[in-house]
Design a protein around this motif. Structure first.
Motif, PDB file in Angstrom:
ATOM      1  N   ALA A 246       0.827  -1.210   0.000  1.00  0.00           N
ATOM      2  CA  ALA A 246       0.000   0.000   0.000  1.00  0.00           C
ATOM      3  C   ALA A 246       0.858   1.257   0.000  1.00  0.00           C
ATOM      4  O   ALA A 246       0.611   2.192  -0.776  1.00  0.00           O
ATOM      5  CB  ALA A 246      -0.939  -0.017   1.210  1.00  0.00           C
ATOM      6  N   LEU A 247       1.872   1.289   0.852  1.00  0.00           N
ATOM      7  CA  LEU A 247       2.733   2.474   0.907  1.00  0.00           C
ATOM      8  C   LEU A 247       3.595   2.591  -0.344  1.00  0.00           C
ATOM      9  O   LEU A 247       3.895   3.704  -0.792  1.00  0.00           O
ATOM     10  CB  LEU A 247       3.609   2.427   2.156  1.00  0.00           C
ATOM     11  CG  LEU A 247       2.874   2.649   3.475  1.00  0.00           C
ATOM     12  CD1 LEU A 247       3.863   2.740   4.639  1.00  0.00           C
ATOM     13  CD2 LEU A 247       2.017   3.908   3.433  1.00  0.00           C
ATOM     14  N   ALA A 248       3.989   1.463  -0.928  1.00  0.00           N
ATOM     15  CA  ALA A 248       4.749   1.516  -2.172  1.00  0.00           C
ATOM     16  C   ALA A 248       3.888   2.093  -3.297  1.00  0.00           C
ATOM     17  O   ALA A 248       4.360   2.904  -4.103  1.00  0.00           O
ATOM     18  CB  ALA A 248       5.252   0.124  -2.554  1.00  0.00           C
ATOM     19  N   SER A 249       2.629   1.684  -3.343  1.00  0.00           N
ATOM     20  CA  SER A 249       1.720   2.227  -4.351  1.00  0.00           C
ATOM     21  C   SER A 249       1.517   3.721  -4.148  1.00  0.00           C
ATOM     22  O   SER A 249       1.553   4.506  -5.117  1.00  0.00           O
ATOM     23  CB  SER A 249       0.374   1.501  -4.284  1.00  0.00           C
ATOM     24  OG  SER A 249      -0.542   2.067  -5.199  1.00  0.00           O
ATOM     25  N   PHE A 250       1.319   4.124  -2.909  1.00  0.00           N
ATOM     26  CA  PHE A 250       1.140   5.538  -2.621  1.00  0.00           C
ATOM     27  C   PHE A 250       2.387   6.333  -2.994  1.00  0.00           C
ATOM     28  O   PHE A 250       2.299   7.437  -3.558  1.00  0.00           O
ATOM     29  CB  PHE A 250       0.813   5.722  -1.142  1.00  0.00           C
ATOM     30  CG  PHE A 250       0.662   7.157  -0.719  1.00  0.00           C
ATOM     31  CD1 PHE A 250      -0.408   7.919  -1.155  1.00  0.00           C
ATOM     32  CD2 PHE A 250       1.600   7.750   0.116  1.00  0.00           C
ATOM     33  CE1 PHE A 250      -0.540   9.256  -0.775  1.00  0.00           C
ATOM     34  CE2 PHE A 250       1.467   9.073   0.510  1.00  0.00           C
ATOM     35  CZ  PHE A 250       0.394   9.825   0.056  1.00  0.00           C
ATOM     36  N   ALA A 251       3.551   5.790  -2.704  1.00  0.00           N
ATOM     37  CA  ALA A 251       4.806   6.468  -3.054  1.00  0.00           C
ATOM     38  C   ALA A 251       4.935   6.630  -4.558  1.00  0.00           C
ATOM     39  O   ALA A 251       5.390   7.673  -5.046  1.00  0.00           O
ATOM     40  CB  ALA A 251       5.996   5.687  -2.499  1.00  0.00           C
ATOM     41  N   GLY A 252       4.536   5.611  -5.313  1.00  0.00           N
ATOM     42  CA  GLY A 252       4.593   5.705  -6.765  1.00  0.00           C
ATOM     43  C   GLY A 252       3.655   6.768  -7.311  1.00  0.00           C
ATOM     44  O   GLY A 252       3.997   7.497  -8.256  1.00  0.00           O
ATOM     45  N   ILE A 253       2.467   6.880  -6.717  1.00  0.00           N
ATOM     46  CA  ILE A 253       1.506   7.906  -7.142  1.00  0.00           C
ATOM     47  C   ILE A 253       2.056   9.300  -6.845  1.00  0.00           C
ATOM     48  O   ILE A 253       1.977  10.210  -7.679  1.00  0.00           O
ATOM     49  CB  ILE A 253       0.152   7.681  -6.448  1.00  0.00           C
ATOM     50  CG1 ILE A 253      -0.483   6.376  -6.946  1.00  0.00           C
ATOM     51  CG2 ILE A 253      -0.785   8.853  -6.695  1.00  0.00           C
ATOM     52  CD1 ILE A 253      -1.723   5.961  -6.184  1.00  0.00           C
ATOM     53  N   VAL A 254       2.611   9.470  -5.648  1.00  0.00           N
ATOM     54  CA  VAL A 254       3.202  10.766  -5.286  1.00  0.00           C
ATOM     55  C   VAL A 254       4.356  11.104  -6.229  1.00  0.00           C
ATOM     56  O   VAL A 254       4.503  12.252  -6.676  1.00  0.00           O
ATOM     57  CB  VAL A 254       3.681  10.747  -3.825  1.00  0.00           C
ATOM     58  CG1 VAL A 254       4.478  12.013  -3.498  1.00  0.00           C
ATOM     59  CG2 VAL A 254       2.502  10.618  -2.875  1.00  0.00           C
ATOM     60  N   LEU A 255       5.171  10.105  -6.559  1.00  0.00           N
ATOM     61  CA  LEU A 255       6.319  10.338  -7.438  1.00  0.00           C
ATOM     62  C   LEU A 255       5.864  10.736  -8.835  1.00  0.00           C
ATOM     63  O   LEU A 255       6.443  11.633  -9.461  1.00  0.00           O
ATOM     64  CB  LEU A 255       7.177   9.076  -7.494  1.00  0.00           C
ATOM     65  CG  LEU A 255       8.512   9.184  -8.232  1.00  0.00           C
ATOM     66  CD1 LEU A 255       9.401  10.231  -7.588  1.00  0.00           C
ATOM     67  CD2 LEU A 255       9.212   7.834  -8.256  1.00  0.00           C
ATOM     68  N   ALA A 256       4.810  10.076  -9.343  1.00  0.00           N
ATOM     69  CA  ALA A 256       4.289  10.421 -10.670  1.00  0.00           C
ATOM     70  C   ALA A 256       3.761  11.848 -10.691  1.00  0.00           C
ATOM     71  O   ALA A 256       3.983  12.596 -11.650  1.00  0.00           O
ATOM     72  CB  ALA A 256       3.186   9.444 -11.068  1.00  0.00           C
ATOM     73  N   ALA A 257       3.061  12.239  -9.628  1.00  0.00           N
ATOM     74  CA  ALA A 257       2.540  13.605  -9.558  1.00  0.00           C
ATOM     75  C   ALA A 257       3.667  14.619  -9.418  1.00  0.00           C
ATOM     76  O   ALA A 257       3.602  15.713  -9.983  1.00  0.00           O
ATOM     77  CB  ALA A 257       1.578  13.718  -8.375  1.00  0.00           C
ATOM     78  N   LYS A 258       4.697  14.260  -8.705  1.00  0.00           N
ATOM     79  CA  LYS A 258       5.813  15.175  -8.455  1.00  0.00           C
ATOM     80  C   LYS A 258       6.666  15.387  -9.702  1.00  0.00           C
ATOM     81  O   LYS A 258       7.066  16.511 -10.021  1.00  0.00           O
ATOM     82  CB  LYS A 258       6.663  14.616  -7.318  1.00  0.00           C
ATOM     83  CG  LYS A 258       7.840  15.467  -6.900  1.00  0.00           C
ATOM     84  CD  LYS A 258       8.494  14.835  -5.679  1.00  0.00           C
ATOM     85  CE  LYS A 258       9.741  15.592  -5.273  1.00  0.00           C
ATOM     86  NZ  LYS A 258      10.812  15.474  -6.283  1.00  0.00           N
TER      87      LYS A 258
END
Length: 348
Positions: A246-258
């Motif tokens: 779950a946290l890995a998925s969230f990190a990937g979403i944040v990274l894509a937005a960033k």
């Protein structure tokens, strides 16, 4: 006249040993603090001082501070996810590839479908969580060692990411609204850093304040003993791997937005610094893995790497720095573990 008995106040027959014992206890406590529990903080101060003297114009700036806070937020979130899995006795080596897959997937879905950004993020999160559930099933149900299962899943995720991108960078799948989620500041702090603070507070509360956290650490320390004590270890291990996914998925979403684009090669490089931060953090604050120690380790490593980059160091120095930090952290962690299990000598 009756004599009145006067009782003298009780005095220790030999106060010197008591006083000496107290002084010795304080001395041992101070030595322990200065040698182990907060060494990362001392190293952090040394790193900041060194680069402040060497490159003050570039290192001592608000921009550099914000870059360090923002760029390390994704690493910190991934490290916290790995910490959750490690606390249950599982070794997750797939979180870097999971973050890269999540990043690629959310960008591709945004490119293909013109729907609400929140729905795209939720769909990406659900898919990654399902993959994490499959990994946990392989580990818990079929008793495959977690290191092997997650390593294999990491390769699967990397292959899926390459299939989605077809070897190209996805640059048109992120909207302005989505990019605002990972960029900008809030009260002067990068938004990604604030996400890390919130995630860290939640993970800390679960691990340190709730019975669930005690069950997780008990499972990680001795799965069979925890099971005999009534802990549902299978559920705990599944929860640990799901939390990491779950946290890995969230990190990937944040990274894509960033970043505003996605590539299949972004996720795996996060594996080494995140694992190094978890092990280095386990040597700080407590005698086990913990949230605060992990976050301190993340920014100690990030500050050192940023200082080297600003100093004009070669590109290979970053990998060398992270690898050396991991070796030192693992060595210190196992050394402390051996010292903790070593029988104490009887005092005369």
């Amino acid at each position: 006249m009756t004599d009145t008995a006067i009782t003298a106040p009780s005095v220790s027959p030999n106060p010197a040993p008591v006083e000496a014992a107290g002084i010795g206890t304080l001395r041992n406590a101070s030595r322990r603090i200065f040698r182990t529990e907060f060494t990362a903080l001392y190293v952090w101060v040394i790193i900041i001082g060194w680069f402040s003297l060497r490159i003050p114009d570039t290192f001592l700036s608000t921009t550099t501070m914000r870059i360090i806070m923002s760029d390390s937020a994704v690493t910190g979130i991934l490290a916290l996810g790995a910490l959750i899995a490690f606390s249950t006795g599982s070794i997750d080596l797939s979180f870097g590839a999971m973050a890269g897959f999540s990043m690629v997937l959310v960008a591709k879905l945004g490119e293909l479908y013109e729907v609400n950004t929140i729905l795209i993020c939720l769909a990406t999160f659900a898919i990654c969580l399902a993959i994490g559930g499959l990994t946990s099933l392989i580990v818990v149900r079929y008793k495959v060692p977690s290191m092997i299962a997650t390593l294999g899943m990491a390769s699967v995720l990397l292959g899926l990411a390459k299939a989605i991108t077809a070897g190209a960078t996805i640059s048109g799948g992120t909207s302005t609204t989505f990019q605002a989620f990972g960029r900008g500041t809030f009260f002067g702090l990068p938004r990604s850093f604030l996400y890390l603070v919130v995630v860290g507070a939640v993970v800390w509360y679960i691990l340190e304040m709730l019975p669930t956290g005690r069950r997780m650490f008990a499972t990680g320390a001795n799965t069979e003993a925890a099971r005999l004590a009534g802990v549902r270890t299978s559920r705990i291990q599944v929860g640990g791997l799901l939390g990491s996914a779950a946290l890995a998925s969230f990190a990937g979403i944040v990274l894509a937005a960033k970043v505003g684009l996605a590539s299949d090669s972004v996720g795996p490089p996060f594996l080494l610094p995140a694992v190094a931060a978890v092990f280095l953090g386990s040597t700080q604050i407590k005698h086990r893995i913990n949230v605060l120690g992990t976050l301190i380790a993340v920014y100690v490593l990030a500050t050192g790497i940023k200082g080297l980059q600003l100093s004009g160091a070669a590109s290979w120095v970053e990998d060398f720095f992270n690898g050396a930090a991991l070796l030192i952290a693992v060595t210190l962690a196992f050394r402390r573990q051996r010292q903790g299990t070593r029988p104490q000598r009887a005092q005369p």
